[in-house]
Design a protein around this motif. Structure first.
Motif, PDB file in Angstrom:
ATOM      1  N   SER A   1      19.517  21.894  11.607  1.00 16.38           N
ATOM      2  CA  SER A   1      19.103  22.613  10.393  1.00 16.38           C
ATOM      3  C   SER A   1      18.666  24.031  10.734  1.00 16.38           C
ATOM      4  CB  SER A   1      17.966  21.869   9.691  1.00 16.38           C
ATOM      5  OG  SER A   1      18.396  20.619   9.221  1.00 16.38           O
ATOM      6  N   VAL A   2      17.891  24.169  11.806  1.00 16.96           N
ATOM      7  CA  VAL A   2      17.427  25.494  12.222  1.00 16.96           C
ATOM      8  C   VAL A   2      18.603  26.350  12.683  1.00 16.96           C
ATOM      9  CG1 VAL A   2      15.771  26.749  13.636  1.00 16.96           C
ATOM     10  CG2 VAL A   2      15.287  24.407  12.966  1.00 16.96           C
ATOM     11  N   LEU A   3      19.576  25.748  13.357  1.00 17.55           N
ATOM     12  CA  LEU A   3      20.753  26.501  13.802  1.00 17.55           C
ATOM     13  C   LEU A   3      21.565  27.023  12.618  1.00 17.55           C
ATOM     14  CD1 LEU A   3      21.987  24.394  16.860  1.00 17.55           C
ATOM     15  CD2 LEU A   3      20.735  26.564  16.869  1.00 17.55           C
ATOM     16  N   PHE A   4      21.659  26.239  11.548  1.00 18.77           N
ATOM     17  CA  PHE A   4      22.331  26.717  10.337  1.00 18.77           C
ATOM     18  C   PHE A   4      21.587  27.927   9.769  1.00 18.77           C
ATOM     19  CE2 PHE A   4      24.813  22.862  10.298  1.00 18.77           C
ATOM     20  CZ  PHE A   4      25.938  23.179   9.541  1.00 18.77           C
ATOM     21  N   ILE A   5      20.256  27.840   9.718  1.00 14.72           N
ATOM     22  CA  ILE A   5      19.453  28.955   9.193  1.00 14.72           C
ATOM     23  C   ILE A   5      19.632  30.195  10.064  1.00 14.72           C
ATOM     24  CG2 ILE A   5      17.082  29.746   8.780  1.00 14.72           C
ATOM     25  CD1 ILE A   5      16.404  26.797   8.096  1.00 14.72           C
ATOM     26  N   ILE A   6      19.617  30.015  11.373  1.00 12.50           N
ATOM     27  CA  ILE A   6      19.814  31.142  12.290  1.00 12.50           C
ATOM     28  C   ILE A   6      21.179  31.781  12.069  1.00 12.50           C
ATOM     29  CG2 ILE A   6      20.175  31.737  14.733  1.00 12.50           C
ATOM     30  CD1 ILE A   6      17.932  29.747  15.399  1.00 12.50           C
ATOM     31  N   THR A   7      22.207  30.955  11.872  1.00 15.40           N
ATOM     32  CA  THR A   7      23.554  31.479  11.619  1.00 15.40           C
ATOM     33  C   THR A   7      23.590  32.293  10.326  1.00 15.40           C
ATOM     34  OG1 THR A   7      24.526  29.567  12.740  1.00 15.40           O
ATOM     35  CG2 THR A   7      25.978  30.851  11.311  1.00 15.40           C
ATOM     36  N   PHE A   8      23.003  31.763   9.263  1.00 15.74           N
ATOM     37  CA  PHE A   8      22.984  32.478   7.979  1.00 15.74           C
ATOM     38  C   PHE A   8      22.236  33.809   8.097  1.00 15.74           C
ATOM     39  CE2 PHE A   8      23.192  28.210   5.483  1.00 15.74           C
ATOM     40  CZ  PHE A   8      24.534  28.094   5.806  1.00 15.74           C
ATOM     41  N   LEU A   9      21.079  33.774   8.753  1.00 13.34           N
ATOM     42  CA  LEU A   9      20.296  35.003   8.900  1.00 13.34           C
ATOM     43  C   LEU A   9      21.012  36.016   9.792  1.00 13.34           C
ATOM     44  CD1 LEU A   9      16.727  33.453   9.263  1.00 13.34           C
ATOM     45  CD2 LEU A   9      17.515  34.923   7.395  1.00 13.34           C
ATOM     46  N   SER A  10      21.739  35.538  10.793  1.00 11.11           N
ATOM     47  CA  SER A  10      22.512  36.445  11.651  1.00 11.11           C
ATOM     48  C   SER A  10      23.609  37.132  10.849  1.00 11.11           C
ATOM     49  CB  SER A  10      23.125  35.671  12.820  1.00 11.11           C
ATOM     50  OG  SER A  10      22.125  35.107  13.632  1.00 11.11           O
ATOM     51  N   LEU A  11      24.288  36.382   9.993  1.00  8.34           N
ATOM     52  CA  LEU A  11      25.320  36.971   9.132  1.00  8.34           C
ATOM     53  C   LEU A  11      24.721  38.025   8.206  1.00  8.34           C
ATOM     54  CD1 LEU A  11      27.340  33.757   8.181  1.00  8.34           C
ATOM     55  CD2 LEU A  11      28.249  35.743   9.403  1.00  8.34           C
ATOM     56  N   LEU A  12      23.551  37.705   7.636  1.00  9.87           N
ATOM     57  CA  LEU A  12      22.888  38.668   6.742  1.00  9.87           C
ATOM     58  C   LEU A  12      22.442  39.908   7.507  1.00  9.87           C
ATOM     59  CD1 LEU A  12      20.628  36.576   4.314  1.00  9.87           C
ATOM     60  CD2 LEU A  12      22.583  38.006   3.732  1.00  9.87           C
ATOM     61  N   ALA A  13      21.821  39.714   8.654  1.00 15.15           N
ATOM     62  CA  ALA A  13      21.337  40.855   9.435  1.00 15.15           C
ATOM     63  C   ALA A  13      22.500  41.751   9.858  1.00 15.15           C
ATOM     64  CB  ALA A  13      20.575  40.360  10.671  1.00 15.15           C
ATOM     65  N   PHE A  14      23.589  41.151  10.292  1.00 18.37           N
ATOM     66  CA  PHE A  14      24.762  41.913  10.716  1.00 18.37           C
ATOM     67  C   PHE A  14      25.331  42.716   9.545  1.00 18.37           C
ATOM     68  CE2 PHE A  14      29.345  42.253  11.683  1.00 18.37           C
ATOM     69  CZ  PHE A  14      29.263  42.916  12.906  1.00 18.37           C
ATOM     70  N   SER A  15      25.465  42.078   8.390  1.00 14.51           N
ATOM     71  CA  SER A  15      26.048  42.742   7.218  1.00 14.51           C
ATOM     72  C   SER A  15      25.128  43.819   6.655  1.00 14.51           C
ATOM     73  CB  SER A  15      26.357  41.706   6.132  1.00 14.51           C
ATOM     74  OG  SER A  15      27.273  40.754   6.606  1.00 14.51           O
ATOM     75  N   LEU A  16      23.824  43.528   6.616  1.00 10.26           N
ATOM     76  CA  LEU A  16      22.873  44.508   6.086  1.00 10.26           C
ATOM     77  C   LEU A  16      22.684  45.675   7.048  1.00 10.26           C
ATOM     78  CD1 LEU A  16      20.223  41.997   4.699  1.00 10.26           C
ATOM     79  CD2 LEU A  16      21.587  43.575   3.315  1.00 10.26           C
ATOM     80  N   GLY A  17      22.647  45.376   8.350  1.00  9.29           N
ATOM     81  CA  GLY A  17      22.434  46.429   9.341  1.00  9.29           C
ATOM     82  C   GLY A  17      23.576  47.424   9.389  1.00  9.29           C
ATOM     83  N   LEU A  18      24.808  46.909   9.298  1.00  7.01           N
ATOM     84  CA  LEU A  18      25.989  47.790   9.356  1.00  7.01           C
ATOM     85  C   LEU A  18      26.506  48.157   7.971  1.00  7.01           C
ATOM     86  CD1 LEU A  18      27.968  46.107  12.286  1.00  7.01           C
ATOM     87  CD2 LEU A  18      26.418  48.066  12.376  1.00  7.01           C
ATOM     88  N   LYS A  19      25.838  47.631   6.921  1.00 11.32           N
ATOM     89  CA  LYS A  19      26.233  47.881   5.524  1.00 11.32           C
ATOM     90  C   LYS A  19      27.728  47.582   5.330  1.00 11.32           C
ATOM     91  CE  LYS A  19      22.545  51.023   4.201  1.00 11.32           C
ATOM     92  NZ  LYS A  19      21.925  50.041   3.313  1.00 11.32           N
ATOM     93  N   ILE A  20      28.120  46.393   5.710  1.00 13.83           N
ATOM     94  CA  ILE A  20      29.517  45.979   5.642  1.00 13.83           C
ATOM     95  C   ILE A  20      29.895  45.621   4.211  1.00 13.83           C
ATOM     96  CG2 ILE A  20      31.160  44.221   6.397  1.00 13.83           C
ATOM     97  CD1 ILE A  20      29.608  44.077   9.017  1.00 13.83           C
ATOM     98  N   SER A  21      30.921  46.259   3.706  1.00 18.47           N
ATOM     99  CA  SER A  21      31.408  46.007   2.345  1.00 18.47           C
ATOM    100  C   SER A  21      32.690  45.182   2.342  1.00 18.47           C
ATOM    101  CB  SER A  21      31.656  47.336   1.619  1.00 18.47           C
ATOM    102  OG  SER A  21      30.448  48.052   1.470  1.00 18.47           O
ATOM    103  N   LEU A  22      33.039  44.619   3.486  1.00 18.81           N
ATOM    104  CA  LEU A  22      34.241  43.810   3.588  1.00 18.81           C
ATOM    105  C   LEU A  22      34.045  42.500   2.834  1.00 18.81           C
ATOM    106  CD1 LEU A  22      37.055  43.369   4.937  1.00 18.81           C
ATOM    107  CD2 LEU A  22      35.820  42.305   6.850  1.00 18.81           C
ATOM    108  N   GLY A  23      35.036  42.155   2.001  1.00 14.07           N
ATOM    109  CA  GLY A  23      34.935  40.917   1.244  1.00 14.07           C
ATOM    110  C   GLY A  23      36.188  40.655   0.447  1.00 14.07           C
ATOM    111  N   PHE A  24      36.086  39.761  -0.523  1.00 10.95           N
ATOM    112  CA  PHE A  24      37.217  39.383  -1.366  1.00 10.95           C
ATOM    113  C   PHE A  24      36.727  39.272  -2.796  1.00 10.95           C
ATOM    114  CE2 PHE A  24      39.886  35.998  -3.297  1.00 10.95           C
ATOM    115  CZ  PHE A  24      41.096  36.665  -3.254  1.00 10.95           C
ATOM    116  N   LEU A  25      37.425  39.942  -3.718  1.00 14.65           N
ATOM    117  CA  LEU A  25      37.043  39.948  -5.132  1.00 14.65           C
ATOM    118  C   LEU A  25      35.585  40.388  -5.317  1.00 14.65           C
ATOM    119  CD1 LEU A  25      38.790  36.691  -6.434  1.00 14.65           C
ATOM    120  CD2 LEU A  25      39.575  39.051  -6.667  1.00 14.65           C
ATOM    121  N   LYS A  26      35.198  41.419  -4.558  1.00  9.69           N
ATOM    122  CA  LYS A  26      33.864  42.018  -4.630  1.00  9.69           C
ATOM    123  C   LYS A  26      32.742  41.077  -4.193  1.00  9.69           C
ATOM    124  CE  LYS A  26      35.193  45.302  -8.235  1.00  9.69           C
ATOM    125  NZ  LYS A  26      34.916  45.845  -9.561  1.00  9.69           N
TER     126      LYS A  26
END
Length: 306
Positions: A101-126
């Motif tokens: 459970s903690v590893l899932f949370i760490i993965t989610f937070l890592s994705l958020l930190a990476f996207s927020l830190g680099l301001k990544i706008s990559l995605g699909f259908l906005k």
């Protein structure tokens, strides 16, 4: 201004008193209706166990419509739930082995930190790539850890009809309380220069406040560690996606307040500290104290920065 403070205080009290025993009534309800689909049964259980967070964050999406506030509430709820876990571990040392459970949370937070830190706008259908990956991760978690069809009904010293009435009434009150709190926060945004602060350090603690009752309850707490961790997984995986999905103009990560990146990093720090309490049981109280101090320090720091 006084009216919004009345709304905020009233809504907070309603959420606290309606929510502090709500999981007991939720488990009773789920055990009685006997949902056949493991997927629907598990997601229903997760949502009901985290109903205050779910209602508050959905209300920010529909009422405030600002991604800074929504993401701030998601991250703030994650942080505050870890603080509650730290408080529970300070009160009673517990040997928890819920690494995944903690590893899932760490993965989610890592994705958020990476996207927020680099301001990544990559995605699909906005919708951002990180949001889609977190939703996929949440679905994976449900598949890996479904709620049993034979969920045991909690022992309630009331009749079934009274339990149903309390469940319906508490559900209604939590929805109403969440709406009142978010409407009050919308007014307060006019006076706060950084909108993410409203979500992170006002709405999030209010949404999580029923879990505080576990810090002084005698015997087995209503909110155990696994339930709180699953709340964080739901908040990050499902509600983080919904904030991005319903913000139509663009992917949210490209133009949010940069301080949300530091909140995500703080979430990662608290997650690793919690992992430390699992691995090094002897130092559990020490590491739990660090978790609390990190959160208190961040509140003072972020409010001073604005």
């Amino acid at each position: 201004m006084p009216k919004c403070w009345i709304q905020l205080i009233t809504g907070s009290l309603v959420i606290f008193f309606a929510g502090r025993k709500y999981p007991l009534y939720a488990d009773f309800f789920i055990s009685q209706i006997k949902i056949k689909s493991p997927f629907l049964r598990t997601i229903t259980c997760h949502i009901l166990h985290a109903l205050p967070e779910f209602c508050v964050i959905l209300s920010t999406i529909s009422i405030i419509k600002q991604p800074d506030v929504g993401l701030g509430t998601v991250l703030g709820a994650t942080l505050f739930n870890f603080v509650i876990i730290g408080g529970i571990l300070l009160k009673n040392q517990e040997k928890d082995k819920d690494f995944l459970s903690v590893l899932f949370i760490i993965t989610f937070l890592s994705l958020l930190a990476f996207s927020l830190g680099l301001k990544i706008s990559l995605g699909f259908l906005k919708v951002g790539l990180a949001s889609m990956l977190m939703l996929a991760g949440y679905v994976m978690y449900i598949r890996l850890f479904p709620v049993s069809e034979t969920l045991e009904s909690p022992k309630l010293e009331i009749t079934h009809s009274v339990a149903y009435v309390r469940f319906i009434l508490a559900t209604f009150l939590i929805f109403i309380g969440a709406g009142q709190v978010v409407y009050a926060a919308k007014v307060m945004l006019k006076y706060v220069p950084s909108s993410y602060l409203i979500g992170s350090f006002l709405l999030a603690p209010i949404a999580c406040c029923p879990k505080l009752s576990s810090l002084w309850s005698k015997g087995k707490p209503v909110f155990d560690l696994k339930m709180i961790l699953e709340t964080n997984i739901l908040v990050l995986g499902l509600l983080g996606f919904l904030i991005d999905f319903f913000y139509y103009p663009s992917v949210i990560f490209g133009h949010t307040n940069h301080n949300l990146f530091y909140l995500a990093l703080e979430g990662l720090l608290l997650s690793f500290l919690y992992l430390g309490t699992i691995k090094w049981f002897t130092y559990q109280k020490f590491l739990s104290s660090i978790m609390l101090l990190v959160y208190i320090g961040s509140v003072l720091c972020f409010i001073s920065l604005r």
